[in-house]
Scaffold this active site. Structure first.
Site, mmCIF file in Angstrom:
data_model
loop_
_atom_site.group_PDB
_atom_site.id
_atom_site.type_symbol
_atom_site.label_atom_id
_atom_site.label_comp_id
_atom_site.label_asym_id
_atom_site.label_seq_id
_atom_site.Cartn_x
_atom_site.Cartn_y
_atom_site.Cartn_z
ATOM 1 C CG ASP A 490 11.605 -3.207 -14.865
ATOM 2 O OD1 ASP A 490 12.349 -2.233 -14.722
ATOM 3 O OD2 ASP A 490 12.018 -4.368 -15.009
HETATM 4 C C1 BGC Z 1 7.401 -6.775 -17.346
HETATM 5 C C2 BGC Z 1 8.456 -6.643 -16.284
HETATM 6 C C3 BGC Z 1 9.791 -6.546 -16.937
HETATM 7 C C4 BGC Z 1 9.799 -5.391 -17.926
HETATM 8 C C5 BGC Z 1 11.127 -5.184 -18.597
HETATM 9 C C6 BGC Z 1 7.517 -5.658 -18.348
HETATM 10 O O1 BGC Z 1 6.599 -5.842 -19.360
HETATM 11 O O2 BGC Z 1 6.120 -6.800 -16.768
HETATM 12 O O3 BGC Z 1 8.396 -7.754 -15.398
HETATM 13 O O4 BGC Z 1 10.783 -6.359 -15.964
HETATM 14 O O5 BGC Z 1 8.800 -5.594 -18.872
HETATM 15 O O6 BGC Z 1 11.376 -6.017 -19.628
HETATM 16 C C1 NOJ Z 2 11.523 -8.490 -14.110
HETATM 17 C C2 NOJ Z 2 12.809 -7.762 -14.227
HETATM 18 O O1 NOJ Z 2 13.774 -8.627 -14.740
HETATM 19 C C3 NOJ Z 2 13.246 -7.246 -12.889
HETATM 20 O O2 NOJ Z 2 14.417 -6.487 -13.043
HETATM 21 C C4 NOJ Z 2 12.161 -6.434 -12.256
HETATM 22 O O3 NOJ Z 2 12.602 -6.023 -10.997
HETATM 23 C C5 NOJ Z 2 10.877 -7.210 -12.155
HETATM 24 N N1 NOJ Z 2 10.517 -7.698 -13.449
HETATM 25 C C6 NOJ Z 2 9.734 -6.398 -11.577
HETATM 26 O O4 NOJ Z 2 9.237 -5.479 -12.477
#
Ligand code: BGC
Ligand code: NOJ
Length: 819
Positions: A490
């Site tokens: 993400d």
């Molecule tokens: C986090 C991710 C997460 C994303 C969406 C980011 O701040 O680092 O792990 O999936 O937010 O909520």
């Molecule tokens: C947490 C999110 O829930 C997941 O969808 C994503 O793949 C990972 N973070 C990595 O960013």
């Protein structure tokens, strides 16, 4: 805590399927989940947490303050107040009175506190009965002294005004709206019921209370806190009625206990709903049928014990689908109990409610929920099927999809929107896993809408078609899939270019390059493109299958050329076609995701790419506590890369051990037969093996966490974001299928263990498509990392290959395997 010797705060009790915490002073709250249908509770080892009905944001029953200082003071409170003594709580909080003894048993769907103070012992059991929308607390007090004890027991909850976000922001309105009713032994929270709600919450007890309170100020008193409510100190109740302000529900019982005498009280926190036209029985008086029925059902200790037995049996039967027995008790307990339990919790919660996810932000994630199914489908396939249809229903007709949806409305979440280009392919992963487990191809014909629009229904297979063609159509200059907003990571936001503080990296796209490409999605496409082609062919769509296989070979080729850096797979091309995750970069030279996914997809296996990629992972990314996401970590903010570089080095996506993709590496190792390496990675992030280092690891030793700070951080080895992570499902896939080798396939069970020489033998009982497989594996390999061909005997007869076709399997089947 046994500091200096072992940094443990409890122990596993495998017989009882519990983790027993022996001190309230754990490094972080160690929590458990109650309920697995519609009513849920989170409960910590110090009694914190909250409950909600179906949706942690919109139907929150109990108030919980994230960011609270002074411990996790949650929505339910128990006080035991003996005359002349300081009040105490069996869970330690909120009173914080040091206890003479304390134990917290976190079990499957229940939590029990056993503690004592001044020769009074308390056993407090918390759970959500199956099929009911309520949470039970059964508390038994026993006098272990030889004198008569006089005490008061208080049970209390603090109501949340339903919408948890509004509850913590909209005070100008909310402090005026609280309403309660008090009838028999039940306190009704009927805030907003007068207008548009047709549901209420209640808190009741099985015997008549000696006093009650529903107004927080009256109960707690000026300048006090939940730690020391003034009415508890005085052993009194105010019999207050809340009008506005802060509604609570509290019941007091004055109890006299002779030596060795015990007394049990049952509290119920419940949710009731009424038909709109019958909400009131008299003007202003709510219909209470549901509450009355539930209170009646759980009024005896026997009824409560029976419900607990039902939960135990339920779990016994769920877990019996996959049970391993080996000399490695840590692996056994993770596989047999905790990993599968966590798969259930992630399936239920997606990424919504934990001690790190507030329940108010993300609902169900498209990619998250699809992946959760991979580890859940064997437990309750019918629920996996329903979930798949729910998820697919938010997809757009061109195959792209909303990234999230709210469980209550089941509609795509417009705030986040779409554009995460890995999302569509995860649907194929989930459906493939479902069919491999069940053999139920009828799911492909299930009419499933697009964007939840009535009339747009098409067979589910059309959603898979849309998914695969979405990737095929959206390829960039190197023939690799376009990344869009982001892929699995993400935080790798190659079209974002944010310069405004606080702007969401997830939604902003300031630079629509149409160029940034993802090697990770390429790996996914190769893996799930093959899966899709297989499914298409089985539906008689030869031409379609061939077309997609053609695209698979194109993308394989692009990955092996433009996507290969020499020693490892590249991560991406950015908006200017610069390489990301290349030796040419000064930071972020190598990333874990493409090493994992391209390897598990088998890309370049014969050409030695996977070996090189896996060796590079070990060389550059492997730390004591697991495989790090990238290296070297970014030390400055790169707006062309996005959120990834916003984290300090070694944390979260900027190079922490992101546990979710460690199993991909492990599976990648099994693709080239390196059982010892696969096992090594499995063990490094597995919490049961870290139990003795809990002070470093911090999070619960019985569940996986999302992230563990890496070597480049200031807290190497310390984990965060426990429970709600794709690590649960992927680790279960890794250990149960890739390492121990029991792989559900389209036509039967495939047995292909890839294990380290140290695992000399093991047995597995696997229930699969109505048959029970008793599998015994003997390991004769000496070489740690050499592929070996398993030899199978099924019911005493040698068979060729590794597949046991369902068509030939009897009700029970014995499989002897030699590797
Ligand atoms: C986090 C991710 C997460 C994303 C969406 C980011 O701040 O680092 O792990 O999936 O937010 O909520
Ligand atoms: C947490 C999110 O829930 C997941 O969808 C994503 O793949 C990972 N973070 C990595 O960013």
């Amino acid at each position: 805590m046994q500091k200096g010797i072992l940094m443990k705060f409890g122990h596993f009790d495998d017989q009882a399927k519990e983790y027993v915490i022996t001190t309230p002073h754990t490094p972080l709250p160690w929590i458990n989940y109650l309920g697995s249908e519609n009513f849920f509770g989170l409960i910590s080892n110090t009694g914190g947490g909250y409950s909600f009905y179906r949706d942690a944001k919109l139907q929150r029953l109990l108030r919980f303050r994230y960011n609270e200082v002074g411990g996790d003071i949650g929505g339910r409170f128990t006080y035991i107040k003996e005359k002349g003594e300081k009040a105490w709580s069996p869970a330690f909080l909120p009173c914080k009175t040091e206890l003479d003894s304390y134990k917290c048993h976190h079990g499957l769907g229940y939590t029990v506190f056993e503690s004592s103070k001044n020769k009074i012992s308390a056993t407090s059991t918390h759970f959500v009965p199956m099929g009911e929308n309520c949470e039970i607390q059964r508390i038994t007090l026993t006098n272990n002294s030889n004198e008569t004890k006089e005490l008061s027991l208080y049970g209390a909850v603090e109501w949340c005004l339903w919408n948890a976000v509004d509850d913590s922001t909209n005070f100008q309105r909310n402090l005026n709206i609280a309403e309660v009713e008090i009838e028999d032994n039940v306190i009704y929270h009927k805030t907003e019921y007068r207008e548009r709600r047709d549901h209420y919450a209640f808190f009741g007890s099985n015997v008549k209370a000696d006093g009650y309170d529903t107004d927080r100020n009256t109960f707690i008193g000026q300048f006090n806190t939940w730690e020391n409510p003034s009415l508890v100190t005085q052993r009194k109740s105010g019999n207050s009625e809340a009008h506005g302000w802060y509604p609570i529900a509290c019941q007091r019982f004055d109890i006299t206990l002779k030596p060795e005498e015990s007394r049990t009280i049952i509290f119920v926190i419940g949710y009731g709903q009424n038909p709109v036209e019958k909400k009131f029985i008299k003007p202003g008086i709510i219909r209470k049928d549901t509450a009355i029925r539930i209170m009646d059902k759980f009024k005896t200790e026997k009824a409560v014990s029976n419900e607990l037995k039902k939960i135990a049996l339920h779990w016994e039967s769920l877990l019996s689908k996959y049970q391993v027995s080996s000399d490695d008790e840590k692996m056994n307990r993770m596989v047999n109990i905790w990993n599968q339990y966590q798969c259930m919790v992630t399936f239920n919660m997606s990424r919504s409610a934990s001690y790190f996810e507030t329940g108010t932000g993300r609902g169900m994630g498209f990619r998250d929920s699809c992946q959760d199914i991979l580890g859940f489908v064997h437990l309750i396939p019918t629920r996996a099927r329903e979930r798949i249809i729910d998820i697919a229903s938010i997809q757009n007709e061109d195959g792209s999809t909303s990234h999230q949806y709210q469980p209550l409305t089941k509609r795509g979440n417009d705030e986040i929107g779409s554009g995460f280009n890995d999302d569509p392919l995860w649907l194929i992963a989930a459906v493939g896993a479902y069919i491999r487990e069940t053999g139920d191809y009828s799911i492909l014909d299930e009419p499933t809408p697009f964007k939840n629009e009535k009339g747009s229904e098409k067979p589910l297979f059309e959603h898979l078609r849309a998914s695969i063609h979405f990737t095929m159509k959206n390829r960039g200059p190197h023939g690799l899939p376009l990344i869009g907003r982001a892929d699995w990571n993400d935080c790798l936001n190659l079209n974002c270019f944010s310069e405004t503080p606080g702007e969401s990296f997830q939604t902003v796209q300031n630079y629509d390059s149409g160029k940034a490409e993802s090697v990770f999605i390429a790996g996914m496409f190769v893996k799930y493109g093959k899966e899709y082609a297989e499914i298409a062919r089985r539906r008689g769509e030869q031409e379609e299958a061939t077309k997609v296989e053609q695209a698979v070979s194109e993308i394989t080729k692009a990955t092996m050329t433009a996507g290969w850096d020499g020693e490892w797979f590249l991560r991406a091309y950015d908006a200017f076609e610069h390489k990301v995750g290349s030796n040419e970069c000064s930071e972020g030279k190598i990333y874990i995701e493409p090493q994992g996914f391209c390897s598990l997809a088998g890309i370049g296996k014969d050409e030695g790419f996977i070996e090189k990629s896996m060796d590079s992972v070990r060389k550059h990314l492997l730390g004591e506590y697991g495989v790090e996401l990238l290296s070297p970590c970014y030390t400055t903010y790169h707006k062309e890369l996005g959120e990834i570089s916003s984290y300090p080095p070694g944390y979260k996506e900027n190079g922490s051990i992101f546990c979710h993709n460690n199993p991909w590496i492990s599976i990648g190792e099994t693709v080239i037969g390196r059982g010892a390496n696969a096992w090594d990675i499995y063990k490094r992030i597995c919490p049961a093996y870290l139990e003795d280092q809990s002070e470093i690891h911090q999070t619960e030793p019985y569940v996986y966490s999302q992230t563990i700070a890496a070597r480049s951080s200031f807290a190497n080895g310390s984990a965060k974001n426990s429970w709600l992570t794709g690590t649960a499902a992927w680790t279960f896939v890794n250990i149960s299928q890739a390492i121990l080798g029991i792989k559900p396939d389209f036509d039967g069970l495939r047995i292909e263990p890839c294990i380290p020489p140290t695992l000399k033998q093991f047995s597995i009982i696997r229930e699969y498509r109505g048959s029970i497989y008793n599998i015994h594996v003997v390991n004769k390999t000496q070489n740690t990392n050499e592929p070996s061909q398993p030899q199978l005997k099924v019911d005493g007869k040698s068979v060729k290959g590794t597949l046991i076709p369902c068509s030939t399997t009897k009700k029970t089947c014995t499989v002897e395997v030699e590797v």
